[in-house]
Write a protein that holds these residues in place. Structure first.
Motif, PDB file in Angstrom:
ATOM      1  N   ILE A  36       0.845  -1.201   0.000  1.00 45.53           N
ATOM      2  CA  ILE A  36       0.000   0.000   0.000  1.00 45.53           C
ATOM      3  C   ILE A  36       0.876   1.245   0.000  1.00 45.53           C
ATOM      4  O   ILE A  36       0.721   2.140  -0.835  1.00 45.53           O
ATOM      5  N   PHE A  37       1.783   1.309   0.931  1.00 44.95           N
ATOM      6  CA  PHE A  37       2.600   2.515   1.095  1.00 44.95           C
ATOM      7  C   PHE A  37       3.867   2.421   0.261  1.00 44.95           C
ATOM      8  O   PHE A  37       4.989   2.456   0.775  1.00 44.95           O
ATOM      9  N   MET A  44      -0.451  10.373  -4.588  1.00 41.13           N
ATOM     10  CA  MET A  44      -1.738   9.979  -5.154  1.00 41.13           C
ATOM     11  C   MET A  44      -2.876  10.815  -4.585  1.00 41.13           C
ATOM     12  O   MET A  44      -2.882  11.146  -3.395  1.00 41.13           O
ATOM     13  N   GLU A  45      -3.844  11.141  -5.446  1.00 45.22           N
ATOM     14  CA  GLU A  45      -5.077  11.775  -4.991  1.00 45.22           C
ATOM     15  C   GLU A  45      -6.061  10.693  -4.550  1.00 45.22           C
ATOM     16  O   GLU A  45      -5.780   9.508  -4.621  1.00 45.22           O
ATOM     17  N   TRP A  46      -7.251  11.145  -4.090  1.00 50.97           N
ATOM     18  CA  TRP A  46      -8.190  10.196  -3.483  1.00 50.97           C
ATOM     19  C   TRP A  46      -8.538   9.030  -4.395  1.00 50.97           C
ATOM     20  O   TRP A  46      -8.433   7.871  -4.010  1.00 50.97           O
ATOM     21  N   LYS A  47      -8.970   9.330  -5.623  1.00 52.72           N
ATOM     22  CA  LYS A  47      -9.402   8.256  -6.529  1.00 52.72           C
ATOM     23  C   LYS A  47      -8.242   7.316  -6.845  1.00 52.72           C
ATOM     24  O   LYS A  47      -8.427   6.091  -6.930  1.00 52.72           O
ATOM     25  N   GLN A  48      -7.050   7.869  -6.995  1.00 50.10           N
ATOM     26  CA  GLN A  48      -5.877   7.032  -7.258  1.00 50.10           C
ATOM     27  C   GLN A  48      -5.596   6.111  -6.076  1.00 50.10           C
ATOM     28  O   GLN A  48      -5.264   4.939  -6.256  1.00 50.10           O
ATOM     29  N   ARG A  49      -5.710   6.654  -4.884  1.00 51.03           N
ATOM     30  CA  ARG A  49      -5.470   5.824  -3.695  1.00 51.03           C
ATOM     31  C   ARG A  49      -6.515   4.719  -3.571  1.00 51.03           C
ATOM     32  O   ARG A  49      -6.198   3.596  -3.165  1.00 51.03           O
ATOM     33  N   MET A  50      -7.759   5.045  -3.920  1.00 53.08           N
ATOM     34  CA  MET A  50      -8.800   4.029  -3.851  1.00 53.08           C
ATOM     35  C   MET A  50      -8.505   2.895  -4.827  1.00 53.08           C
ATOM     36  O   MET A  50      -8.551   1.713  -4.461  1.00 53.08           O
ATOM     37  N   LYS A  51      -8.171   3.248  -6.078  1.00 53.55           N
ATOM     38  CA  LYS A  51      -7.865   2.231  -7.084  1.00 53.55           C
ATOM     39  C   LYS A  51      -6.608   1.453  -6.722  1.00 53.55           C
ATOM     40  O   LYS A  51      -6.545   0.225  -6.917  1.00 53.55           O
ATOM     41  N   HIS A  52      -5.624   2.140  -6.203  1.00 55.12           N
ATOM     42  CA  HIS A  52      -4.390   1.482  -5.759  1.00 55.12           C
ATOM     43  C   HIS A  52      -4.691   0.484  -4.643  1.00 55.12           C
ATOM     44  O   HIS A  52      -4.183  -0.645  -4.643  1.00 55.12           O
ATOM     45  N   SER A  53      -5.540   0.873  -3.706  1.00 52.52           N
ATOM     46  CA  SER A  53      -5.893  -0.010  -2.585  1.00 52.52           C
ATOM     47  C   SER A  53      -6.620  -1.255  -3.079  1.00 52.52           C
ATOM     48  O   SER A  53      -6.375  -2.363  -2.594  1.00 52.52           O
ATOM     49  N   THR A  54      -7.520  -1.065  -4.052  1.00 51.67           N
ATOM     50  CA  THR A  54      -8.225  -2.202  -4.643  1.00 51.67           C
ATOM     51  C   THR A  54      -7.235  -3.166  -5.289  1.00 51.67           C
ATOM     52  O   THR A  54      -7.337  -4.393  -5.136  1.00 51.67           O
TER      53      THR A  54
END
Length: 365
Positions: A36-37, A44-54
């Protein structure tokens, strides 16, 4: 100031890593956190972090989708049972089903039924509607008869033809008829969130098929206090557009009123300040009349054309011969959703759908 992307915090990832390790002892919590980190996470912005987390969750769960989906549902059910509310950060769960479950319809459907009770799946279901058409709509019609309000809301919200910030559903924009059974099932729903979703669905449809929505409005009128509220909110775009049939439906006659003394009190407006205007409205009909009072701002665009946006002032019954003085202000504070352009703008008053009076003002640095 806290940023929306900061909802993806160390404590959040530790919490869900603990949850997955609880339901699957082979889940590697340390590797999950490390992935994750990575070096790019901070930028990353919010949407990027969400997709990255997925994506990282997908790397950390079994490759067999039904097994992974089952683990996600177990985690969610445990969170629900322990009183955890599904915040925006948990959008990774419906996104997982959307991203990796499109080829496994049955598993994905059963997963949505669990997940949406915790975090709404209204965005995630849309690729399934587009791919499976009537098969998916049939499932959503079943959801509209479920005992859980979040599942009933998903049936309406997820099927909106023009859901904001989501992909449109072209075949429903072209022909909204398949949505009728869902909307009919939910038109008198006990949950306000469900009724509001039905109204928003109708408002979406009205942008492409006003006659379709007007037909529903006629059928639902006075069915209950709930349906009256739904059709009023669902016809809001038609009302703002001054659609003659919806104005007639609500008995809104512009000829009963006059506008006078329209004045711009701030003819020169600086960006960051307000345009201030006033006028008088009078009921000339000799009888009590319903008045929907609005104003329109014609914003100057980059190409020097004007773009109209309507704002509501009030809607109430005016007594015979009643006169009212109105003072309003409209902000020109910089916002992310609108870019202002310097130069001449216009403002008009709208009485029961009809523009009465127009006045200019200047926007300056």
């Amino acid at each position: 100031m806290a940023l929306i992307k900061d909802i993806y915090s160390v404590s959040f990832y530790q919490t869900i890593a603990d949850e997955f390790q609880r339901v699957d002892s082979s889940f590697n919590k340390q590797l999950f956190i490390k992935r994750i980190f990575d070096a790019d996470f901070t930028n990353m912005e919010w949407k990027q972090r969400m997709k990255h987390s997925t994506s990282v969750l997908h790397e950390s769960l079994p490759g067999h989708f039904p097994t992974a989906a089952s683990l996600i549902c177990q985690v969610i059910q445990h969170l629900i049972d322990h009183g955890v509310s599904g915040g925006l950060e948990y959008a990774i769960f419906p996104d997982y089903i959307e991203s990796y479950g499109l080829n496994d319809f049955d598993t994905a459907i059963r997963s949505f039924e669990v997940i949406t009770k915790f975090i709404s799946c209204e965005f995630a279901v849309r690729p399934f509607i587009i791919r499976y058409h009537s098969r998916m709509i049939a499932e959503m019609e079943k959801w509209s008869r479920d005992t859980h309000p979040q599942l009933r809301r998903l049936a309406s919200e997820g099927s909106r033809p023009r859901l904001p910030w989501a992909m449109a559903i072209p075949f429903l924009k072209k022909d909204p008829t398949p949505l009728l059974p869902i909307l009919e099932n939910l038109k008198d729903d006990l949950a306000e969130t469900v009724r509001r979703s039905v109204a928003n669905n109708l408002n979406d449809i009205s942008k492409d098929h006003p006659d379709f929505v007007l037909g529903i409005a006629r059928r639902w009128k006075d069915y209950s206090i709930h349906t009256n509220g739904i059709i009023k909110h669902g016809c809001r775009t038609l009302l703002k557009q001054g659609n003659p049939e919806i104005l007639h439906f609500y008995g809104l006659k512009s000829s009963d009123f006059t506008v006078s003394q329209l004045t711009i009190q701030t003819p020169i407006v600086k960006i960051g300040e307000h345009v201030v205007f006033s006028f008088r409205i009078e009921n000339k009909s000799g009888q009590s009349r319903l008045l929907r009072l609005e104003y329109a701002v014609y914003y100057k665009k980059l190409n020097a054309q004007l773009s109209k946006k309507v704002f509501k002032i009030s809607e109430r019954t005016y007594a015979a011969a009643e006169i009212n003085s109105i003072l309003r202000r409209q902000s020109f504070k910089q916002i992310t959703t609108r870019k202002f352009h310097l130069g001449k703008h216009k403002l008009s008053i709208i009485v029961n759908g009809r523009e009465m009076g127009e006045i200019d003002f200047e926007l300056v640095p």
